[in-house]
Design an enzyme around this catalytic site. Sequence first.
Site, mmCIF file in Angstrom:
data_model
loop_
_atom_site.group_PDB
_atom_site.id
_atom_site.type_symbol
_atom_site.label_atom_id
_atom_site.label_comp_id
_atom_site.label_asym_id
_atom_site.label_seq_id
_atom_site.Cartn_x
_atom_site.Cartn_y
_atom_site.Cartn_z
ATOM 1 N N LYS A 110 35.771 37.345 42.173
ATOM 2 C CA LYS A 110 36.792 38.782 42.002
ATOM 3 C C LYS A 110 37.829 37.671 40.445
ATOM 4 C CE LYS A 110 40.387 40.538 43.903
ATOM 5 N NZ LYS A 110 41.615 39.549 43.150
ATOM 6 N N ASP A 148 38.774 34.346 44.466
ATOM 7 C CA ASP A 148 39.564 34.772 42.944
ATOM 8 C C ASP A 148 38.798 33.616 42.140
ATOM 9 O OD1 ASP A 148 41.007 37.167 43.049
ATOM 10 O OD2 ASP A 148 42.656 36.501 43.851
ATOM 11 N N ASP A 206 43.669 34.811 45.499
ATOM 12 C CA ASP A 206 45.019 33.824 44.536
ATOM 13 C C ASP A 206 46.011 33.647 45.318
ATOM 14 O OD1 ASP A 206 45.030 35.760 43.121
ATOM 15 O OD2 ASP A 206 44.749 34.992 41.154
ATOM 16 N N SER A 207 46.611 35.086 46.729
ATOM 17 C CA SER A 207 47.542 34.995 47.068
ATOM 18 C C SER A 207 48.188 33.755 47.686
ATOM 19 C CB SER A 207 47.835 36.586 47.654
ATOM 20 O OG SER A 207 46.829 36.009 49.029
ATOM 21 N N GLU A 242 40.365 39.394 37.416
ATOM 22 C CA GLU A 242 41.551 40.805 36.628
ATOM 23 C C GLU A 242 41.633 40.865 35.129
ATOM 24 O OE1 GLU A 242 45.228 38.954 37.280
ATOM 25 O OE2 GLU A 242 44.822 38.696 39.519
ATOM 26 N N GLU A 295 44.960 47.718 42.624
ATOM 27 C CA GLU A 295 46.549 47.034 42.715
ATOM 28 C C GLU A 295 47.806 48.389 42.407
ATOM 29 O OE1 GLU A 295 47.056 43.063 43.182
ATOM 30 O OE2 GLU A 295 49.247 43.132 43.529
HETATM 31 O O1 KIV Z 1 44.862 37.147 45.537
HETATM 32 C C1 KIV Z 1 44.991 38.387 46.570
HETATM 33 O O2 KIV Z 1 44.871 37.927 47.400
HETATM 34 C C2 KIV Z 1 44.284 39.454 46.059
HETATM 35 C C3 KIV Z 1 44.407 41.237 46.840
HETATM 36 C C4 KIV Z 1 46.386 40.802 46.958
HETATM 37 C C5 KIV Z 1 43.959 41.768 45.997
HETATM 38 O O3 KIV Z 1 43.726 39.891 45.023
#
Ligand code: KIV
Length: 262
Positions: free
Chosen positions: A119, A91, A52-53, A121, A188
């Site tokens: 993934k 994510d 989600d970055s 959190e 992280e």
């Molecule tokens: O969204 C992302 O790129 C991440 C990484 C920074 C681990 O969660």
Amino acid sequence: MIQSAHSGHKISAATLSQWKAEGRKLPTLTAYDYPTARLLDEAGVPLLLVGDSLGMVVLGFKDTTQVTMDHIEHHLRAAARGVTHAFLVADLPFESYETDAQAIANARRLADAGADAVKLEGGSDMAPRVQAIRAQGIEVVGHIGMLPQHIREEGGYRIKGRLEAERARLLGDARALEAAGACALVMELVVPDLAAEISRAVGIPTIGIGSGDACDGQILVTTDLLGTFPWFKPKFVKSNHNLAAAMSAIVQEYMAGVQGKH
Ligand code: KIV
């Protein structure tokens, strides 16, 4: 033509576990589109994340909290078209896994769009969610330490695990996620000695970002590695590559050519 560096096999959750047992490191990068995913896959990167970055480095948002399921699915489908070997993780974005039922439905949507795993959190509080998704046969990667989806409550990107109580909590979180069935764990901004301790304590691969060198793998946002997002670079990123400058020079050369000034 780029030579493929992978072993020729599709990486699975079982491969990740085998690599952990063999002490083999797991380099991981993000990919949000077809050409990047294909280049990284052909270069042999074993694990790719549609993170989600993308909210910041592709969509121009301030943080990840505005990223939606539609955004992730759109980018995941593009990345998945470019991947044949890497284990492809997507994510679950902010507020997309508030209940078990919602988590299951959204994890299914991402699996159907090409993700090998999702993934999410959170620590022990997310263990039931991980179990619920795993019960559907979908692999899950955990994410502890600094949680970007909680940036607004936390008020910034802070290192985790400096205080004794926090250290114990993070170790407990890692163990709870492993017990719930997670196949890997992103850590992280966890203090390096604790990241090392957690990596020794769990049987699943840990993938560090800003958490020292002792994790089983490392992940970077690909634009940070390549230097294609020059407006912000986290302090822990060691790469000094500057493809943004190279791109700018190529564009200047093109403009000069079109305008007849060279
Ligand atoms: O969204 C992302 O790129 C991440 C990484 C920074 C681990 O969660």
